[in-house]
Design an enzyme around this catalytic site. Structure first.
Site, PDB file in Angstrom:
ATOM      1  N   GLY A 183       2.835  -1.052   4.412  1.00 46.55           N
ATOM      2  CA  GLY A 183       2.799   0.363   4.058  1.00 46.55           C
ATOM      3  C   GLY A 183       4.207   0.881   3.826  1.00 46.55           C
ATOM      4  O   GLY A 183       4.778   0.702   2.748  1.00 46.55           O
ATOM      5  N   ASN A 236       0.864  -1.185   0.000  1.00 44.23           N
ATOM      6  CA  ASN A 236       0.000   0.000   0.000  1.00 44.23           C
ATOM      7  C   ASN A 236       0.896   1.230   0.000  1.00 44.23           C
ATOM      8  O   ASN A 236       1.479   1.590   1.019  1.00 44.23           O
ATOM      9  CB  ASN A 236      -0.901  -0.017   1.244  1.00 44.23           C
ATOM     10  CG  ASN A 236      -1.754   1.233   1.348  1.00 44.23           C
ATOM     11  OD1 ASN A 236      -1.781   2.060   0.429  1.00 44.23           O
ATOM     12  ND2 ASN A 236      -2.458   1.377   2.456  1.00 44.23           N
ATOM     13  N   TRP A 237       0.999   1.866  -1.180  1.00 47.87           N
ATOM     14  CA  TRP A 237       1.910   3.011  -1.297  1.00 47.87           C
ATOM     15  C   TRP A 237       1.311   4.279  -0.674  1.00 47.87           C
ATOM     16  O   TRP A 237       1.989   5.293  -0.584  1.00 47.87           O
ATOM     17  CB  TRP A 237       2.232   3.269  -2.771  1.00 47.87           C
ATOM     18  CG  TRP A 237       3.154   2.263  -3.374  1.00 47.87           C
ATOM     19  CD1 TRP A 237       3.795   1.243  -2.730  1.00 47.87           C
ATOM     20  CD2 TRP A 237       3.558   2.189  -4.750  1.00 47.87           C
ATOM     21  NE1 TRP A 237       4.571   0.534  -3.622  1.00 47.87           N
ATOM     22  CE2 TRP A 237       4.442   1.083  -4.870  1.00 47.87           C
ATOM     23  CE3 TRP A 237       3.275   2.922  -5.896  1.00 47.87           C
ATOM     24  CZ2 TRP A 237       5.027   0.721  -6.083  1.00 47.87           C
ATOM     25  CZ3 TRP A 237       3.858   2.564  -7.103  1.00 47.87           C
ATOM     26  CH2 TRP A 237       4.724   1.473  -7.198  1.00 47.87           C
ATOM     27  N   SER A 284       3.196  -1.997  10.557  1.00 48.23           N
ATOM     28  CA  SER A 284       4.642  -2.085  10.807  1.00 48.23           C
ATOM     29  C   SER A 284       5.242  -3.438  10.434  1.00 48.23           C
ATOM     30  O   SER A 284       6.116  -3.965  11.145  1.00 48.23           O
ATOM     31  CB  SER A 284       4.954  -1.720  12.261  1.00 48.23           C
ATOM     32  OG  SER A 284       4.575  -0.373  12.518  1.00 48.23           O
ATOM     33  N   HIS A 295      -9.630   1.853   5.081  1.00 47.32           N
ATOM     34  CA  HIS A 295      -8.356   1.966   5.802  1.00 47.32           C
ATOM     35  C   HIS A 295      -8.536   2.944   6.965  1.00 47.32           C
ATOM     36  O   HIS A 295      -9.268   3.927   6.849  1.00 47.32           O
ATOM     37  CB  HIS A 295      -7.262   2.447   4.846  1.00 47.32           C
ATOM     38  CG  HIS A 295      -5.898   2.339   5.433  1.00 47.32           C
ATOM     39  ND1 HIS A 295      -5.418   3.242   6.349  1.00 47.32           N
ATOM     40  CD2 HIS A 295      -4.933   1.407   5.268  1.00 47.32           C
ATOM     41  CE1 HIS A 295      -4.196   2.875   6.713  1.00 47.32           C
ATOM     42  NE2 HIS A 295      -3.877   1.764   6.076  1.00 47.32           N
ATOM     43  N   GLU A 323      -5.659  -4.487  10.950  1.00 50.03           N
ATOM     44  CA  GLU A 323      -4.583  -3.549  11.278  1.00 50.03           C
ATOM     45  C   GLU A 323      -4.886  -2.834  12.594  1.00 50.03           C
ATOM     46  O   GLU A 323      -5.682  -1.903  12.614  1.00 50.03           O
ATOM     47  CB  GLU A 323      -4.448  -2.485  10.175  1.00 50.03           C
ATOM     48  CG  GLU A 323      -4.175  -3.073   8.801  1.00 50.03           C
ATOM     49  CD  GLU A 323      -3.573  -2.048   7.852  1.00 50.03           C
ATOM     50  OE1 GLU A 323      -2.557  -2.385   7.234  1.00 50.03           O
ATOM     51  OE2 GLU A 323      -4.092  -0.934   7.734  1.00 50.03           O
TER      52      GLU A 323
HETATM   53  P1  PGA Z   1       2.707   0.509   7.826  1.00 52.06           P
HETATM   54  O1  PGA Z   1       1.250   0.737   7.198  1.00 52.06           O
HETATM   55  O2  PGA Z   1       3.242  -0.758   7.213  1.00 52.06           O
HETATM   56  O3  PGA Z   1       3.491   1.723   7.396  1.00 52.06           O
HETATM   57  O4  PGA Z   1       2.535   0.398   9.286  1.00 52.06           O
HETATM   58  C1  PGA Z   1       0.381  -0.332   7.087  1.00 52.06           C
HETATM   59  C2  PGA Z   1      -0.924   0.113   6.519  1.00 52.06           C
HETATM   60  O5  PGA Z   1      -1.391   1.195   6.892  1.00 52.06           O
HETATM   61  O6  PGA Z   1      -1.505  -0.599   5.696  1.00 52.06           O
END
Ligand code: PGA
Length: 231
Positions: free
Chosen positions: A212, A9-10, A191, A98, A154
């Site tokens: 992310g 997910n950019w 993360s 999201h 998440e």
């Molecule tokens: P992150 O984001 O990997 O930067 O924690 C994950 C996401 O929001 O899908």
């Protein structure tokens, strides 16, 4: 073990030149086996979807494309919106609900549900983000029998914080989600890094990860794909 879902997910990042650079770097180093072991879903901003789609077709790549959002409305007078009809044929997946959209753009469970319905209507697979069980419960109203969908779990504290959930907690959350939506395929996000990806992938109820920040660098993302395939 079946195919693992690895979603990049950019978010609101990358120009066209930067995206092409990312792809070319990744492709010059990737082992084709990684495509066989993983369902690799790239979710760029809307502005890049069309070009990436052409590139993927021209180079016969096995990446899947996902949008980061979809309108709750059909085509019409909704300035700035991107509708299901526009996305049909362009992407395979669409991220819905999201936590950043829930927090910054006022998306309620009801709006998320409407978006899920629109995605299903246009044969797009919704990747529905949830951070708590109550958000899963609401979805029952909007999903129909045999709906093809993915749940991306998440926890809020883990997103962008560098503090991932424990793999055991994510698996027990996945179990609870399955208790509510038995047909769900569940990914963990928050993360995820090259170092911890394997610990999530091995969990019996986790079918993949949403990445992310660590997906923005092609070298790091490649490492994530490689480490996910090792377990
Ligand atoms: P992150 O984001 O990997 O930067 O924690 C994950 C996401 O929001 O899908």
């Amino acid at each position: 073990m079946g195919k693992k879902y690895i979603l990049a997910n950019w978010k609101a990042n990358k120009t066209e030149a930067e995206a092409m650079n990312w792809l070319q770097n990744l492709l010059s180093n990737i082992d084709n086996l990684l495509f066989e072991n993983n369902e690799i879903i790239i979710c760029p901003p809307f502005t890049l979807l069309s070009n990436l789609k052409s590139y993927i077709i021209d180079c016969k790549l096995s990446f899947k494309l996902g949008a980061q959002d979809i309108s709750q409305f059909e085509d019409g007078s909704y300035t700035g919106e991107v509708t299901g009809r526009m996305l049909q044929g362009l992407v395979d997946y669409v991220i819905i609900g999201h936590s950043e959209r829930r927090k910054n753009f006022g998306e309620t469970d009801e709006i998320v549900g409407k978006k899920v319905k629109i995605a299903l209507k246009y044969n797009l697979i919704p990747i529905i983000c949830v951070s708590e069980l109550s958000q899963t419960e609401v979805l029952k109203k909007f999903l129909i029998d045999n709906s093809n969908f993915v749940i991306l779990y998440e926890p809020l504290f883990a997103i962008g914080s560098g503090q991932a959930d424990t793999p055991e907690d994510s698996n027990s959350m996945a179990q609870k989600i399955k208790g509510i939506l038995p047909a769900s395929l569940i990914l963990y996000g928050g993360s995820v890094t090259a170092e911890n990806v394997g610990t999530f992938i091995v969990q019996p109820l986790i079918s993949g990860v949403g990445v992310g920040k660590a997906s923005l660098d092609s070298g790091v993302f490649l490492q994530i794909l490689e480490n996910a395939s090792k377990v």
